[in-house]
Design a protein around this motif. Structure first.
Motif, mmCIF file in Angstrom:
data_model
loop_
_atom_site.group_PDB
_atom_site.id
_atom_site.type_symbol
_atom_site.label_atom_id
_atom_site.label_comp_id
_atom_site.label_asym_id
_atom_site.label_seq_id
_atom_site.Cartn_x
_atom_site.Cartn_y
_atom_site.Cartn_z
ATOM 1 N N TRP A 90 17.639 3.235 -6.439
ATOM 2 C CA TRP A 90 17.367 1.850 -6.805
ATOM 3 C C TRP A 90 17.248 0.969 -5.578
ATOM 4 N N ASP A 91 18.063 1.195 -4.554
ATOM 5 C CA ASP A 91 17.944 0.422 -3.316
ATOM 6 C C ASP A 91 16.545 0.581 -2.730
ATOM 7 N N ALA A 92 16.061 1.825 -2.682
ATOM 8 C CA ALA A 92 14.715 2.076 -2.148
ATOM 9 C C ALA A 92 13.661 1.396 -3.016
ATOM 10 N N ASP A 98 10.556 -5.714 -2.856
ATOM 11 C CA ASP A 98 10.665 -6.847 -1.941
ATOM 12 C C ASP A 98 9.465 -6.898 -1.000
ATOM 13 N N THR A 99 9.087 -5.757 -0.447
ATOM 14 C CA THR A 99 7.931 -5.675 0.449
ATOM 15 C C THR A 99 6.666 -6.112 -0.283
ATOM 16 N N HIS A 100 6.503 -5.647 -1.499
ATOM 17 C CA HIS A 100 5.319 -6.004 -2.296
ATOM 18 C C HIS A 100 5.292 -7.505 -2.587
ATOM 19 N N LEU A 101 6.430 -8.066 -2.986
ATOM 20 C CA LEU A 101 6.474 -9.501 -3.297
ATOM 21 C C LEU A 101 6.188 -10.340 -2.058
ATOM 22 N N GLN A 105 3.244 -13.053 -1.571
ATOM 23 C CA GLN A 105 3.491 -14.425 -1.120
ATOM 24 C C GLN A 105 2.608 -14.751 0.077
ATOM 25 N N GLY A 106 2.467 -13.797 0.990
ATOM 26 C CA GLY A 106 1.606 -14.000 2.153
ATOM 27 C C GLY A 106 0.176 -14.248 1.748
ATOM 28 N N LYS A 107 -0.320 -13.511 0.750
ATOM 29 C CA LYS A 107 -1.697 -13.696 0.276
ATOM 30 C C LYS A 107 -1.855 -15.075 -0.357
ATOM 31 N N ASN A 108 -0.855 -15.510 -1.129
ATOM 32 C CA ASN A 108 -0.932 -16.830 -1.768
ATOM 33 C C ASN A 108 -0.928 -17.951 -0.739
ATOM 34 N N ILE A 109 -0.126 -17.798 0.311
ATOM 35 C CA ILE A 109 -0.069 -18.834 1.346
ATOM 36 C C ILE A 109 -1.391 -18.893 2.098
#
Length: 113
Positions: A90-92, A98-101, A105-109
């Motif tokens: 689950w940690d992985a 988290d990396t995907h989100l 976020q980077g694409k939206n910005i």
């Protein structure tokens, strides 16, 4: 149940038994002491103790008329080891999420510029 892990999880499935184990983690206790916080009969508490004893989670001593119960932690360690393997999974998974989100976020910005 034939294997220790199944017996341990079956015994832990009941909240009363988990509460009894939590109390025994503080030190040994008699059946009457274990029964105090519960609104159930002594025979009902004794049934819970028998399940815990069969699962190897407690042992019962004998000191004259006093039969103290004590926690036996080895089966809990085996269960914790088993659960630990899945915690790593689950940690992985959460790290990948988290990396995907963050990438979203980077694409939206960048898209707002």
């Amino acid at each position: 149940m034939s294997d220790q892990l199944s017996s341990t999880f079956a015994a832990l499935a009941d909240p009363t038994r988990r509460a009894i184990l939590a109390r025994l983690a503080e030190g040994e206790a008699t059946v009457n002491e274990l029964a105090e916080p519960f609104e159930m009969s002594l025979p009902a508490i004794s049934k819970h103790l028998k399940v815990l004893e069969r699962a190897g989670l407690i042992s019962r001593g004998r000191n004259a008329q006093w039969r103290p119960c004590q926690l036996e932690a080895a089966p809990l360690a085996e269960a914790a080891d088993w659960v630990e393997k899945y915690r790593r999974f689950w940690d992985a998974s959460f790290d990948r999420l988290d990396t995907h989100l963050r990438s979203l976020q980077g694409k939206n910005i960048r898209g707002k510029d």
